[in-house]
Design a protein around this motif. Structure first.
Motif, mmCIF file in Angstrom:
data_model
loop_
_atom_site.group_PDB
_atom_site.id
_atom_site.type_symbol
_atom_site.label_atom_id
_atom_site.label_comp_id
_atom_site.label_asym_id
_atom_site.label_seq_id
_atom_site.Cartn_x
_atom_site.Cartn_y
_atom_site.Cartn_z
ATOM 1 N N ARG A 9 26.361 0.935 -22.445
ATOM 2 C CA ARG A 9 25.971 -0.498 -22.659
ATOM 3 C C ARG A 9 26.207 -1.266 -21.383
ATOM 4 O O ARG A 9 26.709 -2.387 -21.473
ATOM 5 C CB ARG A 9 26.467 -1.071 -23.815
ATOM 6 C CG ARG A 9 26.224 -0.290 -25.279
ATOM 7 C CD ARG A 9 26.584 -0.950 -26.617
ATOM 8 N NE ARG A 9 28.000 -1.483 -26.453
ATOM 9 C CZ ARG A 9 28.953 -0.794 -26.756
ATOM 10 N NH1 ARG A 9 28.800 0.335 -26.930
ATOM 11 N NH2 ARG A 9 30.223 -1.199 -26.592
ATOM 12 N N VAL A 10 25.885 -0.697 -20.127
ATOM 13 C CA VAL A 10 26.143 -1.374 -19.001
ATOM 14 C C VAL A 10 25.019 -1.141 -17.967
ATOM 15 O O VAL A 10 24.155 -0.470 -18.358
ATOM 16 C CB VAL A 10 27.468 -1.014 -18.310
ATOM 17 C CG1 VAL A 10 28.832 -1.234 -19.135
ATOM 18 C CG2 VAL A 10 27.370 0.638 -17.804
ATOM 19 N N SER A 11 24.789 -1.678 -16.677
ATOM 20 C CA SER A 11 23.838 -1.681 -15.983
ATOM 21 C C SER A 11 23.877 -0.217 -15.303
ATOM 22 O O SER A 11 25.112 -0.020 -15.165
ATOM 23 C CB SER A 11 23.798 -2.799 -14.905
ATOM 24 O OG SER A 11 24.724 -3.084 -14.184
ATOM 25 N N VAL A 12 23.099 0.141 -14.705
ATOM 26 C CA VAL A 12 22.874 1.371 -13.571
ATOM 27 C C VAL A 12 23.897 1.131 -12.430
ATOM 28 O O VAL A 12 24.695 1.669 -11.931
ATOM 29 C CB VAL A 12 21.772 1.712 -13.108
ATOM 30 C CG1 VAL A 12 21.789 2.851 -12.216
ATOM 31 C CG2 VAL A 12 20.795 2.302 -14.384
ATOM 32 N N SER A 13 23.861 -0.060 -11.963
ATOM 33 C CA SER A 13 24.768 -0.456 -10.744
ATOM 34 C C SER A 13 26.152 -0.642 -11.144
ATOM 35 O O SER A 13 27.096 -0.128 -10.228
ATOM 36 C CB SER A 13 24.358 -1.982 -10.089
ATOM 37 O OG SER A 13 24.518 -2.803 -11.171
ATOM 38 N N THR A 14 26.703 -0.862 -12.399
ATOM 39 C CA THR A 14 27.946 -1.052 -12.909
ATOM 40 C C THR A 14 28.412 0.619 -12.684
ATOM 41 O O THR A 14 29.540 1.032 -12.320
ATOM 42 C CB THR A 14 28.229 -1.490 -14.201
ATOM 43 O OG1 THR A 14 27.718 -2.652 -14.130
ATOM 44 C CG2 THR A 14 29.514 -1.229 -14.769
ATOM 45 N N VAL A 15 27.571 1.598 -13.294
ATOM 46 C CA VAL A 15 27.890 3.015 -13.423
ATOM 47 C C VAL A 15 28.048 3.595 -12.068
ATOM 48 O O VAL A 15 29.116 4.135 -11.504
ATOM 49 C CB VAL A 15 26.685 3.828 -14.087
ATOM 50 C CG1 VAL A 15 26.796 5.501 -14.030
ATOM 51 C CG2 VAL A 15 26.465 3.663 -15.544
ATOM 52 N N SER A 16 27.419 2.956 -10.914
ATOM 53 C CA SER A 16 27.351 3.576 -9.678
ATOM 54 C C SER A 16 28.781 2.954 -9.042
ATOM 55 O O SER A 16 29.377 3.800 -8.191
ATOM 56 C CB SER A 16 26.296 3.107 -8.739
ATOM 57 O OG SER A 16 26.327 3.137 -7.475
ATOM 58 N N TYR A 17 29.064 1.479 -9.459
ATOM 59 C CA TYR A 17 30.300 1.096 -8.901
ATOM 60 C C TYR A 17 31.517 2.074 -9.378
ATOM 61 O O TYR A 17 32.405 2.314 -8.598
ATOM 62 C CB TYR A 17 30.694 -0.370 -9.232
ATOM 63 C CG TYR A 17 29.753 -1.248 -8.672
ATOM 64 C CD1 TYR A 17 29.107 -0.937 -7.440
ATOM 65 C CD2 TYR A 17 29.347 -2.466 -9.272
ATOM 66 C CE1 TYR A 17 28.259 -1.978 -7.005
ATOM 67 C CE2 TYR A 17 28.485 -3.356 -8.711
ATOM 68 C CZ TYR A 17 27.874 -3.242 -7.898
ATOM 69 O OH TYR A 17 27.058 -4.183 -7.001
ATOM 70 N N VAL A 18 31.539 2.648 -10.557
ATOM 71 C CA VAL A 18 32.589 3.218 -11.245
ATOM 72 C C VAL A 18 32.773 4.572 -10.574
ATOM 73 O O VAL A 18 33.652 5.092 -10.192
ATOM 74 C CB VAL A 18 32.599 3.130 -12.800
ATOM 75 C CG1 VAL A 18 33.378 4.253 -13.427
ATOM 76 C CG2 VAL A 18 32.469 1.913 -13.508
#
Length: 335
Positions: A9-18
């Motif tokens: 339940r987050v954005s794709v960019s947040t996944v990329s950041y992690v």
């Protein structure tokens, strides 16, 4: 990544950041992303990441064979440098498959590699490797191929050969024969030039020194030692300068079978300083070249080129003569 983002339940960019540790993410969101990665068994597509980051994820390594400890040690250096960067190495060994270098070069060309480390077993450059060099860096190891302006990491073979030959001459040897490597290979040419320089420096005519051309394999050292030493004692060489350790070991093998003592009757030197060379009897006097470092530096130089940096690692690395037990003064009474 979209599936991970939906699950967390987050954005794709947040996944990329992690995943790339490339931006700030609140601890609670970071934990949700990591949980989603575990649940979905997510594994990043390295090829896609490579295109995105414009950095290497896979490189190729062409090495003639791995039965020769020198080539195996170079390959270890390549693998260590690549592993430090989380880079995959695609290994091609022409001798293991019976296919020529060109076939392996064509295979690598289809792999969308970021670069290639190439050890030539023939002294030629396959057309497919030249084609690869137009799209990504190709770094040569232990060879320079005339007519092609490709970066190379090699050792100062000429100096090493000159120094080990000078040691043999300083012992008083004047009847010398050379067991050279394949004439098409730059390393063989450099070592032969070094031997000739040492002979000329001792006041002898280099053109009078017999040169027997081998193929860098142990069996050729055995056969050529037979050819050089199967003659009356007063006429045969008192020293053999072998262009690599495997041929020197083959020459030692022949001498043992023929009842010729080393170094009492004949002195023998090699080149490479394979691990085996200090374990055999007699221990082999040879020239050490840093095979592992050459492989490691070749990958480091390749990455410098990928990042458009001028690499300081290209060029000739130093060699050192290892004095052991296979060289002694010639037999008493030898001219």
């Amino acid at each position: 990544m979209k599936d991970v983002a939906e699950h967390a339940r987050v954005s794709v960019s947040t996944v990329s950041y992690v995943l790339n540790d490339s931006g700030p993410v609140a601890p609670e969101r970071r934990n949700r992303v990591l949980d989603a990665v575990r649940v979905l068994e997510y594994s990043p597509n390295e090829s896609a990441r490579s295109l995105k980051r414009r950095s290497a994820s896979t490189i190729g390594l062409v090495v003639p064979e791995l039965t020769n400890q020198f080539f195996a040690t170079v390959a270890e250096g390549v693998q260590k440098a690549a592993s430090a960067r989380d880079v995959l190495v695609v290994l091609c060994v022409p001798d293991a498959t019976g296919q020529p270098e060109e076939s392996h070069a064509k295979l690598l060309r289809g792999q969308r590699l970021d670069g290639v480390v190439f050890l030539s077993g023939t002294g030629t450059l396959p057309a497919s490797i030249l084609e690869l060099s137009r799209f990504g860096p190709v770094v040569l190891v232990d060879e320079q191929i005339p007519g092609f302006d490709l970066p190379a990491v090699a050792c100062d073979s000429r100096r090493g050969a000159r120094e080990v030959a000078r040691h043999v001459l300083d012992q008083g040897h004047r009847r010398i024969a050379v067991i050279s490597g394949p004439s098409a290979l730059w390393t063989a040419q450099q070592r032969l030039a070094g031997y000739r320089e040492a002979v000329a420096g001792a006041g002898m005519d280099p053109d009078e020194v017999p040169i027997l051309v081998g193929d860098y394999r142990q069996a050729s050292g055995t056969a050529l030692a037979d050819q050089a030493l199967s003659r009356p004692v007063a006429q045969r060489p008192t020293a053999l300068l072998c262009a690599n350790d495997l041929m020197a070991i083959g020459a030692l093998e022949y001498c043992k079978s023929a009842g010729i003592r080393v170094p009492e009757d004949v002195s023998i030197v090699g080149f490479d300083d394979l691990p085996l060379s200090s374990l055999i009897t007699p221990r082999l006097t040879t020239v050490r070249q840093p095979a592992h470092d050459m492989g490691y530096k070749a990958v480091t130089a390749l990455f410098d080129l990928l990042e458009n940096k001028e690499s300081e690692l290209l060029g000739l690395l130093p060699t050192t003569v290892q004095l052991r037990d296979s060289v002694a003064p010639p037999p008493a009474g030898s001219p």
